[in-house]
Motif scaffolding. Structure first.
Motif, PDB file in Angstrom:
ATOM      1  N   LEU A 198       0.521  -0.987   0.375  1.00 56.68           N
ATOM      2  CA  LEU A 198      -0.009  -0.057  -0.424  1.00 56.68           C
ATOM      3  C   LEU A 198       1.059   1.518  -0.036  1.00 56.68           C
ATOM      4  O   LEU A 198       1.698   1.508   0.934  1.00 56.68           O
ATOM      5  CB  LEU A 198      -0.965   0.055   1.175  1.00 56.68           C
ATOM      6  CG  LEU A 198      -1.762   1.172   1.868  1.00 56.68           C
ATOM      7  CD1 LEU A 198      -2.885   1.973   0.317  1.00 56.68           C
ATOM      8  CD2 LEU A 198      -2.165   0.787   2.801  1.00 56.68           C
ATOM      9  N   LEU A 247       0.887   5.216   1.233  1.00 55.92           N
ATOM     10  CA  LEU A 247      -0.282   5.747   1.402  1.00 55.92           C
ATOM     11  C   LEU A 247       0.469   7.937   1.324  1.00 55.92           C
ATOM     12  O   LEU A 247       1.883   7.905   1.832  1.00 55.92           O
ATOM     13  CB  LEU A 247      -0.217   5.181   3.457  1.00 55.92           C
ATOM     14  CG  LEU A 247      -0.850   6.595   4.376  1.00 55.92           C
ATOM     15  CD1 LEU A 247      -2.439   6.822   3.298  1.00 55.92           C
ATOM     16  CD2 LEU A 247      -0.378   5.840   5.314  1.00 55.92           C
ATOM     17  N   VAL A 292      -8.218   6.668   2.198  1.00 56.54           N
ATOM     18  CA  VAL A 292      -6.721   5.060   2.116  1.00 56.54           C
ATOM     19  C   VAL A 292      -8.050   4.331   2.628  1.00 56.54           C
ATOM     20  O   VAL A 292      -8.362   2.844   3.642  1.00 56.54           O
ATOM     21  CB  VAL A 292      -6.206   5.270   3.677  1.00 56.54           C
ATOM     22  CG1 VAL A 292      -6.600   6.267   4.735  1.00 56.54           C
ATOM     23  CG2 VAL A 292      -5.244   4.443   4.099  1.00 56.54           C
ATOM     24  N   VAL A 306      -8.076   0.535   1.455  1.00 55.76           N
ATOM     25  CA  VAL A 306      -8.284   0.120   2.722  1.00 55.76           C
ATOM     26  C   VAL A 306      -9.665  -1.315   2.775  1.00 55.76           C
ATOM     27  O   VAL A 306      -9.888  -2.961   2.428  1.00 55.76           O
ATOM     28  CB  VAL A 306      -8.374  -0.086   3.906  1.00 55.76           C
ATOM     29  CG1 VAL A 306      -8.128  -1.395   5.478  1.00 55.76           C
ATOM     30  CG2 VAL A 306      -6.558   0.492   4.741  1.00 55.76           C
ATOM     31  N   VAL A 338       2.838  -0.924   3.910  1.00 53.22           N
ATOM     32  CA  VAL A 338       3.022   0.278   4.044  1.00 53.22           C
ATOM     33  C   VAL A 338       3.941   1.114   3.524  1.00 53.22           C
ATOM     34  O   VAL A 338       4.932   1.382   4.246  1.00 53.22           O
ATOM     35  CB  VAL A 338       1.968   0.911   5.143  1.00 53.22           C
ATOM     36  CG1 VAL A 338       0.957   2.472   4.756  1.00 53.22           C
ATOM     37  CG2 VAL A 338       0.496   0.181   4.458  1.00 53.22           C
ATOM     38  N   ALA A 364       4.966   4.706   3.519  1.00 52.51           N
ATOM     39  CA  ALA A 364       4.437   6.418   3.244  1.00 52.51           C
ATOM     40  C   ALA A 364       5.378   7.073   2.545  1.00 52.51           C
ATOM     41  O   ALA A 364       6.494   7.227   2.551  1.00 52.51           O
ATOM     42  CB  ALA A 364       4.220   7.029   4.153  1.00 52.51           C
ATOM     43  N   TYR A 417       0.705   9.024   9.970  1.00 47.97           N
ATOM     44  CA  TYR A 417       0.699   7.784   9.247  1.00 47.97           C
ATOM     45  C   TYR A 417       0.115   7.270   9.352  1.00 47.97           C
ATOM     46  O   TYR A 417      -1.300   5.628   9.198  1.00 47.97           O
ATOM     47  CB  TYR A 417       1.968   7.563   7.940  1.00 47.97           C
ATOM     48  CG  TYR A 417       1.521   8.772   7.137  1.00 47.97           C
ATOM     49  CD1 TYR A 417       0.241   9.112   5.826  1.00 47.97           C
ATOM     50  CD2 TYR A 417       2.945   9.623   6.675  1.00 47.97           C
ATOM     51  CE1 TYR A 417       0.927   9.615   4.630  1.00 47.97           C
ATOM     52  CE2 TYR A 417       2.783  10.830   6.362  1.00 47.97           C
ATOM     53  CZ  TYR A 417       1.226  10.832   4.626  1.00 47.97           C
ATOM     54  OH  TYR A 417       1.787  11.536   3.887  1.00 47.97           O
ATOM     55  N   ILE A 458      -3.363   4.668   9.215  1.00 47.86           N
ATOM     56  CA  ILE A 458      -3.897   3.254   8.775  1.00 47.86           C
ATOM     57  C   ILE A 458      -4.905   2.229   9.808  1.00 47.86           C
ATOM     58  O   ILE A 458      -5.653   1.978   9.671  1.00 47.86           O
ATOM     59  CB  ILE A 458      -2.413   2.242   8.861  1.00 47.86           C
ATOM     60  CG1 ILE A 458      -1.665   2.895   7.911  1.00 47.86           C
ATOM     61  CG2 ILE A 458      -1.778   1.117   8.881  1.00 47.86           C
ATOM     62  CD1 ILE A 458      -0.331   2.409   7.828  1.00 47.86           C
ATOM     63  N   LEU A 481      -1.830  -4.147   8.612  1.00 46.65           N
ATOM     64  CA  LEU A 481      -0.558  -3.349   7.267  1.00 46.65           C
ATOM     65  C   LEU A 481      -0.208  -2.963   8.759  1.00 46.65           C
ATOM     66  O   LEU A 481      -0.069  -2.588   9.939  1.00 46.65           O
ATOM     67  CB  LEU A 481      -2.135  -2.045   7.237  1.00 46.65           C
ATOM     68  CG  LEU A 481      -3.164  -2.804   6.809  1.00 46.65           C
ATOM     69  CD1 LEU A 481      -3.643  -1.289   6.654  1.00 46.65           C
ATOM     70  CD2 LEU A 481      -2.483  -2.717   5.062  1.00 46.65           C
ATOM     71  N   LYS A 529       3.577  -0.114   8.574  1.00 40.14           N
ATOM     72  CA  LYS A 529       4.200   1.340   8.147  1.00 40.14           C
ATOM     73  C   LYS A 529       5.587   0.318   8.218  1.00 40.14           C
ATOM     74  O   LYS A 529       6.082   0.120   9.246  1.00 40.14           O
ATOM     75  CB  LYS A 529       4.035   1.987   8.875  1.00 40.14           C
ATOM     76  CG  LYS A 529       4.043   2.790   7.980  1.00 40.14           C
ATOM     77  CD  LYS A 529       4.244   4.092   9.245  1.00 40.14           C
ATOM     78  CE  LYS A 529       4.672   5.702   8.765  1.00 40.14           C
ATOM     79  NZ  LYS A 529       6.072   5.339   8.251  1.00 40.14           N
TER      80      LYS A 529
END
Length: 345
Positions: free
Chosen positions: A10, A12, A92, A96, A109, A111, A124, A128, A142, A144
């Motif tokens: 993802l 982001l 987002v 998701v 994820v 960012a 961020y 999420i 998820l 990050k």
């Protein structure tokens, strides 16, 4: 947590309008709850309308996603890459939910911010968590990826763009790094001056890689009331000081940004250039990573760090790395600290 496998990625990001009719709703999303006067929104809206009401950020991110897909393919990894934003479509939360419906169970994820700190990292994580909560109990896990301000490819890209910008100017041009200013109080929120120290650290790495022993760090894009202290000096004020001292050429490197979005192309390419043109000062602005294939490699490298449980790749300087407050012994933030499973912790 088992980081051995992901079934999606993802990207982001912040988001931006893609038409004049979207500008004001977008700005209202960005500033919700911050008591920004309507006239200030009107002023900022003009920046977007100057470019037809279209921010470059979504286009750049879609191009970066294409590069990430290519890079994954070169490594023999078959993962879908999704796109979600905090402030504008594709939101987002919607992304998701789509990932959930597609059967995604665990995603990395990436960012579009290289830094620790609240606005550049923790927020961020909150995005999420909010999106997972909206998606319900079947929301994908998820993870990050870590801040990457000292990753070798981040440093290499910016060093190359500084060198390219310098080639447009005389050899005595002054190098100035810029990043988005934040309130001084906000710079303390996730650790003492965490964000500003990381920006300064990354600037030192890029300057060294580009062959500069002497340079300046300034800040841009402040938007708060004048009575609230923000990180200084403002880049326009700093260039005025340099001009008064006889500087005739400046290289500006927006190291705080990973894309040439509105706060780069308006604040630097329009406002600052107008200032330098009026003062008779030559200006060259270094590019940001945008959709450079090396930036996609960086993103996939961060995924591989988790998949392989590898040590973070980073360029080291003479000073200690300014790490996240959640990290250990001042080392940069990395899992299990940079995770979001619905808690926002």
């Amino acid at each position: 947590m088992d980081y051995s496998a992901f079934d999606a990625v993802l990207l982001l990001s912040f988001g931006g309008p893609e038409g004049p009719e979207q500008v004001r709703p977008f700005l209202e999303n960005v500033t919700r709850g911050r008591n920004i006067p309507p006239e200030r929104l009107d002023d900022v809206a003009e920046h977007y309308l100057h470019f037809g009401g279209v921010s470059p950020i979504n286009r750049i991110n879609r191009a970066l996603i294409d590069q990430i897909r290519v890079e994954l393919g070169t490594r023999g990894v078959d993962l879908p890459v999704y796109f979600g934003n905090r402030n504008w479509q594709p939101f987002v939360e919607d992304t998701v939910a789509t990932m959930r419906d597609n059967g995604i169970r665990r995603a990395a994820v990436f960012a579009t911010s290289a830094w620790s700190g609240y606005s550049s990292c923790t927020q961020y994580v909150e995005d999420i968590a909010r999106a997972r909560e909206a998606a319900g109990p079947d929301a994908p896990e998820l993870v990050k990826l870590r801040p990457y301000f000292d990753h070798p490819l981040f440093v290499e890209i910016f060093a190359d763009t500084v060198t390219a910008a310098a080639a447009e100017l005389p050899g005595d041009a002054r190098l100035i790094f810029t990043a988005h200013s934040v309130p001084v109080a906000a710079d303390q929120r996730c650790g003492p001056r965490l964000y500003s120290r990381q920006v300064a650290y990354a600037a030192s790495l890029v300057a060294a890689a580009a062959g500069y022993d002497d340079y300046d760090l300034a800040w841009q894009s402040r938007s708060g009331p004048p009575q609230v202290p923000w990180l200084e000096p403002d880049v326009g004020d700093h260039v005025s000081t340099l001009t008064a001292a006889g500087t005739k050429a400046v290289i500006v490197c927006p190291i705080g940004f990973v894309a040439d979005h509105i706060e780069v192309v308006w604040d630097l390419d329009e406002e600052l250039r107008s200032q330098t043109d009026a003062a008779g000062v030559a200006l060259a602005r270094a590019s940001t990573p945008n959709a450079d294939p090396r930036f996609a490699r960086l993103a996939v490298d961060l995924i591989d760090e988790l998949r392989d449980d590898a040590a973070p790749a980073r360029v080291t300087g003479p000073d200690r790395v300014p790490g996240c407050a959640a990290s250990i012994n001042g080392e940069p933030c990395r899992p299990p600290h940079c995770v979001a499973q619905g808690t926002g912790d």
